[in-house]
Each structure stands twice: as structure tokens, then as C-alpha cells.
Motif scaffolding. Structure first.
Motif, PDB file in Angstrom:
ATOM      1  N   ILE A  21       0.833  -1.209   0.000  1.00 43.00           N
ATOM      2  CA  ILE A  21       0.000   0.000   0.000  1.00 43.00           C
ATOM      3  C   ILE A  21       0.865   1.256   0.000  1.00 43.00           C
ATOM      4  N   LEU A  22       1.964   1.235   0.751  1.00 43.01           N
ATOM      5  CA  LEU A  22       2.841   2.408   0.856  1.00 43.01           C
ATOM      6  C   LEU A  22       3.777   2.575  -0.327  1.00 43.01           C
ATOM      7  N   THR A  23       3.889   1.559  -1.165  1.00 38.72           N
ATOM      8  CA  THR A  23       4.889   1.607  -2.235  1.00 38.72           C
ATOM      9  C   THR A  23       4.253   1.678  -3.617  1.00 38.72           C
ATOM     10  N   GLY A  24       3.217   2.510  -3.730  1.00 37.49           N
ATOM     11  CA  GLY A  24       2.654   2.809  -5.042  1.00 37.49           C
ATOM     12  C   GLY A  24       1.672   1.812  -5.587  1.00 37.49           C
ATOM     13  N   ARG A  25       1.203   0.890  -4.760  1.00 34.42           N
ATOM     14  CA  ARG A  25       0.287  -0.136  -5.271  1.00 34.42           C
ATOM     15  C   ARG A  25      -1.079  -0.091  -4.591  1.00 34.42           C
ATOM     16  N   ARG A  26      -1.345   0.997  -3.911  1.00 32.28           N
ATOM     17  CA  ARG A  26      -2.633   1.083  -3.210  1.00 32.28           C
ATOM     18  C   ARG A  26      -3.810   1.007  -4.182  1.00 32.28           C
ATOM     19  N   ASP A  27      -3.651   1.574  -5.368  1.00 35.81           N
ATOM     20  CA  ASP A  27      -4.764   1.586  -6.318  1.00 35.81           C
ATOM     21  C   ASP A  27      -5.103   0.189  -6.828  1.00 35.81           C
ATOM     22  N   ARG A  28      -4.200  -0.776  -6.584  1.00 35.85           N
ATOM     23  CA  ARG A  28      -4.442  -2.147  -7.037  1.00 35.85           C
ATOM     24  C   ARG A  28      -4.568  -3.124  -5.869  1.00 35.85           C
ATOM     25  N   ILE A  29      -4.609  -2.606  -4.637  1.00 32.82           N
ATOM     26  CA  ILE A  29      -4.530  -3.499  -3.488  1.00 32.82           C
ATOM     27  C   ILE A  29      -5.753  -4.406  -3.390  1.00 32.82           C
ATOM     28  N   ARG A  30      -6.869  -3.993  -3.988  1.00 33.65           N
ATOM     29  CA  ARG A  30      -8.059  -4.843  -3.961  1.00 33.65           C
ATOM     30  C   ARG A  30      -8.089  -5.840  -5.121  1.00 33.65           C
ATOM     31  N   THR A  31      -6.943  -6.032  -5.750  1.00 27.55           N
ATOM     32  CA  THR A  31      -6.770  -7.115  -6.722  1.00 27.55           C
ATOM     33  C   THR A  31      -5.845  -8.193  -6.167  1.00 27.55           C
ATOM     34  N   LEU A  32      -5.524  -8.125  -4.884  1.00 28.12           N
ATOM     35  CA  LEU A  32      -4.601  -9.087  -4.275  1.00 28.12           C
ATOM     36  C   LEU A  32      -4.999 -10.530  -4.580  1.00 28.12           C
ATOM     37  N   ARG A  33      -4.030 -11.325  -5.011  1.00 35.43           N
ATOM     38  CA  ARG A  33      -4.193 -12.771  -5.168  1.00 35.43           C
ATOM     39  C   ARG A  33      -5.229 -13.148  -6.224  1.00 35.43           C
ATOM     40  N   GLN A  34      -5.574 -12.200  -7.087  1.00 35.09           N
ATOM     41  CA  GLN A  34      -6.539 -12.469  -8.139  1.00 35.09           C
ATOM     42  C   GLN A  34      -5.832 -12.504  -9.493  1.00 35.09           C
TER      43      GLN A  34
END
Length: 642
Positions: free
Chosen positions: A86-99
Motif C-alpha cells: 500500500i505504501l509503495t505505489g500499489r494502493r490503487d491495485r490493493i483490492r486485486t490481491l491474489r486475483q
């Protein structure tokens, strides 16, 4: 979205450098927002929740103090990396985890420069960090530069020999290296062994709050002892802790224990270490898995792995089960065998729940052994048990057994000891992706002299294979089965002892024979139904054994059909390769047999649903049907129309 948490400070963070704009008080608030965002994201995707919640403050402190990605932050196992992402520029995709096509649930070099080293298995971080430190000092270079190397390793991972090998080497090389021991008193299962007891003693002699107060009082003194050179850690220890001798003997300066959830401790300590440390130093931080989310804190596994859940109640949204899981079938079948035979014992490496041995441990606590994250030891320990007249079942995930392969060869196979290997998570596993896919065990076991290798086609077959392994005393034997639910077949009251090296016929057909090894049999059946609608009825057989092969069955199928296709959930070099070797030696190819082997492709497949992953692998019913049509030279209707 309205159901997302209010995160005004976190909204201002697009990269770790943005944390340097905040005061220490604001970083405390940021950590609270980061925890809320992590909980919200995992509620949508499912995943490893507890580990990440346990390192929220540590994650904020590390990125606020150090200069990532120039400084290399390496998370051991990396179950805990969601706040980091989340802190390293991937917050906008964090709700795609493991998908599918989303973020990996672990650190991954190809995903971000802030993930300098990928991980999903334990105890690799110190070795990798030492490699970065030596590369830095030898003039190595990467696009982001090479600065400090920081390894964050859990207390469970510290039980593995690899961690001590790395620390021993680091202490000898005396390179500047920072290791943070994230001590949450449990890995996935509660930690076991002397290392866990040693860490506990470091802070058990007095109330932890006393240490917390002492540490706060000593923070202002930290720069002075660091100026003293080699003795600085011992000076600090006199003021705030009871021990650390073991780590010092390995050549590390030891600092701690400190409260890993108190940024007012973490920030000054990390700043001082960054400014003053010269050689290797270990910072011992006490944390709590699942911290800050009551349902996770209350769970026995502290919310280690969750399905999607309701944020307010913590209730997980799991689909209703239509059949028992393979793991539970194994656990119950082993308990049943052990009730009939008091020589049966069980061994696992920190995965009693994941392998189903929690059921065995409840019934036979004195006959069940969790050796911690130490697969090499677990295999040889099992070998010793077998040599001592017991009947050990060594239960591990396929990818974890890889870590003990030399022991399988040297300590088990060469000595022909009857260790029973129960191999969970065979084949593709879904959301955990390539790091946990059981792709290679057939290939790496079936080439060993004297090894028996089985694969269950369904849950009833698994029960039979547990009984077969229990009865087998002529060398090692292994049986593999996948993650997830069984096929919903009728279960026998008691497992049947199978004849070693004999498969079974499923249906008789003509022209083409499909020989399945493992749970792709259900997809073979689906393909056959579609083929019969086209007027092609294939013969179907379940091999059951990759070693020894059922030579009579295979040669009969080859003789009676113009084409033979093998299907398996494993890599090249496994079952199909052994069949091809047999056919070549017997000269069957000279007689014009068309042979095809359907295996996992020669690539690592990223996370997705198991069905999607098997579609990528080309092992679903549609691809099996297409293979049959291709080998028979029958065009599909859609191809004719094209």
C-alpha cells in the motif's frame, strides 16, 4: 467508495518518500489509517491478514527512516507485505490481491522496485540481505542503487537452519547488515522448539511493560553507546534487556526487545541504527499478529489466512462446501489407521492445520510432532523414526518438501526406509500462485530408486492410499493430493490397501485411450462426455501409480488403441515421461502408436482461480477434448466453419 475507511494522511502517500513529510505524531495516525486500509482491502479479496496487521507500525517506521528502494527491505516469507504494498505505489491495485492479473500475495521482483527480493517460503531473508550487502561493498549496481540491506524475519522463520547459516556467515563477514526479528510468538501455528523458548525467556523474567518503560528511558542514550564501537550493543543491553547472548555469539550486535507497535520506540531506534551501525545488528521487536482487529486477535491463528469477510463482524464469506476437503480426508483417514496401529506417528513442519494433522494431534498428542519450519530436519527425523521401528507419515506441502529433497534422497531413499510422504497442495493452488504450486514432486520423487509414488484421483482414492501407505513397509512411499474440496464421491467405511503399481480401468472405449494420473480424472470424464456426443468414446484409465508403473495396463492400452494420451497435474519429467520411457524401451512407437503427454507447461503460472490456472496450463476438459481430436485428426465444428 463509502464503505472504505477515512484515510486523509494515507491519501497523501504515493511512495515511501512521502512519509518523510510527516511528524512522528502524524506517522502514528498514518499507521492507524494503514491498518484500516489493510483490513478493508483483505475483506474484499481474502488473504493473509494477521501477519500484515502485526507489522503496520514497523512498516511505517522502516519506510519513514530508510531510503527505499535504494535501501533494500526484504520481508521473510512476505505474508506480511500488504501494508508495504500500500505504501509503495500499489494502493490503487490493493483490492486485486491474489486475483488473476492482480497483485501477488507475496513480494515479487517483477511487480515493483520496492520488492528487491521475492519470497513466499520462509527463512530466506537474511541470506538475501547479506547478498545485497556484499554486492554493495563490492561495487555491485542496480537501477535504484544499493544502500542498506534490511531483513525482517519472524520468530517462526528463525527456527529454520537456513536463518542461522546466514547469521553465522554474516557475523563472520562483519558487513553492515540490519536484521529485524519480528517476534510475534507464533508463525502460522504456535512456534515450537528451543528457539521459541529462548526468545520467550528474553522478556519473560519481568513484565513486558517494565521493558517498554526501560526502553523508552534509554532511547535518548542510544547515540552515545553507538559511539563506543564494538561494545555499544552490550552497553544498550545493560540498560534495557535481559539477554541476546545467542545472537551476539553469532557475531551480531543485539538491540531489544522493543515494542514493535510503539512508533515512539521504533523510530528513534531505527534512526540511530541507520546513523551509527557498522557491522551486523539484530533488532528484536515484539509484535502481535492480528494487532488492532479484534476478530483476528481472537482467532487461534490470529487471522493468518482468511476468505472474504465482513469488516464489522469478521465473519468470513465462504461458499458452502459440497464435499470434504482432501486435507480433512487425509487427516481423518490417518487417525483411523492410527487407531488400529500404535506404531503410526505423524510429522509436520509448522503446518498442523494446513496438512490436517491437527486432527491427529488432538487424538494422539504424544504421537504427533510439529518440528517447526525445518523441513530438512522433519524428513530426517522421520527417517530416524522409521529406522527405529515406527511408521512415520511425513505430511508437507509439495513446495515445502522441495526444501528437504537432499534428505529424501540421502536419508530416506538410499537407506530404503519406509517413510510415508503425504504431499498436500499437489498441482496448481490458486491464489498463492507459483510459489506454492505443487508442480515438481512427481518428477523429483519418481526418479528415486525404490520410491513408490501415488496420486489420488478423488477423496475415496486418497483414503485408500493412506491405508496403502500405512501397510507398506518395503521402502519409502508417497501420495499426493490437491488443495480444496474433493469430487463428492461416495466414501468407503475403511481404506482399502491397493496393490502396489496397479492402476484401474474407468471405462472401455476405442481408438484413443486417456491415462490419467491424479485429480484431472474428473476433467477427463467431462472431456469424454463431450467426445461421445461426437461419436468418439475414449477408453479411460486411472494410473494411480507413477512409480512403479502399471506396465501391463499401459502396454495393453497402447496395443489396443491407435493413440494414448497421459494427463497429469505436474511438470515435464513426471508421470508422462516415465510412460514414454517404457513405450520407447518396448518398441511401441515403432508400431505406429500416437502418444501425447499433457503436463503443466514449462513456465510459472501466476495466481488466479484454480480453474483459470488450469486453463492457462491447458489441462481442463476443453483442452483434453481438443488434444484427443487433434491426435485423431478430427476437426472440430468451429474449425470447419472457420
Amino acid at each position: 467508495m463509502s464503505d472504505r475507511p477515512d484515510t486523509p494522511l494515507l491519501d497523501r502517500v504515493s511512495r515511501p518518500a512521502d512519509l518523510k513529510q510527516f511528524s512522528d505524531a502524524q506517522l502514528v495516525q498514518l499507521a492507524s489509517e494503514l491498518r484500516a486500509e489493510t483490513i478493508s482491502a483483505v475483506s474484499v479479496t481474502g488473504g493473509h491478514l494477521g501477519a500484515g496487521l502485526g507489522v503496520v507500525e514497523l512498516t511505517v517506521a522502516l519506510h519513514a527512516v530508510f531510503d527505499t528502494p535504494r535501501d533494500k527491505l526484504i520481508w521473510d516469507v512476505s505474508h506480511q507485505c500488504y501494508p508495504h504494498k500500500i505504501l509503495t505505489g500499489r494502493r490503487d491495485r490493493i483490492r486485486t490481491l491474489r486475483q488473476k492479473d492482480g497483485l501477488s500475495g507475496f513480494t515479487k521482483r517483477s511487480e515493483s522496485p520496492y520488492d528487491p527480493f521475492g519470497a513466499a517460503h520462509s527463512s530466506t531473508s537474511i541470506s538475501a540481505a547479506l547478498g545485497f550487502a556484499v554486492a554493495r561493498d563490492l561495487g555491485g549496481n542496480v537501477p535504484e542503487g544499493l544502500g542498506d540491506a534490511i531483513a525482517v524475519i519472524g520468530d517462526g522463520s528463525m527456527s529454520a537452519g537456513m536463518a542461522f547459516e546466514a547469521m553465522n556467515n554474516a557475523g563472520h563477514l562483519k558487513k553492515r547488515l540490519i536484521v529485524i526479528l519480528n517476534d510475534n510468538e507464533m508463525s502460522i501455528a504456535p512456534p515450537v522448539g528451543a528457539m521459541s523458548n529462548y526468545l520467550s525467556r528474553l522478556y519473560a523474567e519481568e513484565p513486558f511493560q517494565d521493558f517498554k518503560a526501560a526502553a523508552k528511558g534509554a532511547v535518548s542514550l542510544l547515540p552515545e553507546p553507538f559511539r563506543a564501537g564494538a561494545k555499544r550493543a552490550k552497553d544498550i543491553l545493560k540498560g534495557m534487556t535481559v539477554g541476546g547472548t545467542l545472537f551476539e555469539e553469532l557475531g551480531f550486535s543485539y538491540l531489544g526487545p522493543i515494542d514493535g507497535h510503539d512508533l515512539h520506540q521504533l523510530l528513534p531506534v531505527l534512526r540511530t541504527v541507520r546513523a551509527r551501525a557498522t557491522g551486523p545488528i539484530l533488532i528484536h521487536a515484539i509484535t502481535k499478529k492480528g494487532k488492532g482487529y479484534a476478530p483476528a486477535e481472537a482467532a487461534l491463528d490470529r487471522g493468518h489466512a482468511t476468505a472474504k469477510f465482513d469488516v464489522v463482524t469478521g465473519e468470513q464469506k465462504k461458499a458452502p462446501s459440497n464435499a470434504p476437503s482432501y486435507t480433512s480426508v487425509f487427516g481423518k483417514a490417518l487417525v483411523a489407521e492410527a487407531e488400529r496401529d500404535d506404531k503410526i506417528v505423524a510429522v509436520t513442519a509448522a503446518m498442523p492445520d494446513g496438512t490436517g494433522l491437527n486432527l491427529f494431534a488432538e487424538r494422539f498428542p504424544s504421537r504427533c510432532f510439529d518440528v517447526g519450519i525445518a523441513e530438512q530436519h522433519g524428513v530426517t527425523f522421520s527417517a530416524g523414526l522409521a529406522a527405529g521401528g515406527m511408521k512415520p507419515f511425513c505430511a508437507m506441502y509439495s513446495t515445502f518438501l522441495q526444501r528437504g529433497y537432499d534428505q529424501v534422497v540421502h536419508d530416506v531413499a538410499i537407506q530404503r526406509l519406509p517413510v510415508r510422504f503425504a504431499i498436500d497442495r499437489a498441482g496448481l493452488v490458486g491464489a498463492d500462485g507459483a510459489t506454492h504450486a505443487g508442480a515438481f514432486d512427481v518428477a523429483y520423487l519418481a526418479n528415486l530408486p525404490g520410491m513408490v509414488v501415488m496420486a489420488a484421483a478423488d477423496e475415496a482414492e486418497l483414503k485408500h492410499m493412506v491405508a496403502t501407505a500405512a501397510a507398506h513397509d518395503d521402502g519409502p512411499i508417497a501420495f499426493r493430493y490437491p488443495r480444496g474440496e474433493g469430487a463428492g464421491v461416495e466414501m468407503p467405511e475403511q481404506g482399502e490397501v491397493l496393490e502396489i503399481g496397479k492402476g484401474r480401468m474407468i471405462q472401455q472405449g476405442a481408438r484413443v485411450a486417456i491415462l490419467s494420473f491424479g485429480t484431472r480424472l474428473s476433467e477427463v470424464r467431462r472431456a469424454a462426455e463431450s467426445l461421445e456426443a461426437r461419436g468418439i468414446r475414449p477408453t479411460i484409465a486411472d494410473a494411480r501409480f507413477a512409480k512403479p508403473l502399471d506396465e501391463d495396463l499401459i502396454l495393453r492400452l497402447a496395443e489396443d488403441h491407435e493413440a494414448l494420451i497421459t494427463v497429469e497435474e505436474g511438470a515435464i519429467g513426471g508421470f508422462g515421461s516415465h510412460v514414454a520411457q517404457l513405450l520407447a524401451e518396448k518398441g511401441v512407437f515403432d508400431e505406429g502408436l500416437k502418444y501425447r503427454s499433457m503436463v503443466l507447461p514449462d513456465t510459472f503460472i501466476d495466481q488466479a482461480s484454480p480453474a483459470d490456472m488450469y486453463a492457462v496450463a491447458g489441462l481442463n476438459a476443453e483442452q483434453i477434448e481438443a488434444k484427443v481430436l487433434d491426435v485423431l485428426g478430427v476437426a472440430r465444428l468451429d474449425e470447419k466453419r472457420a
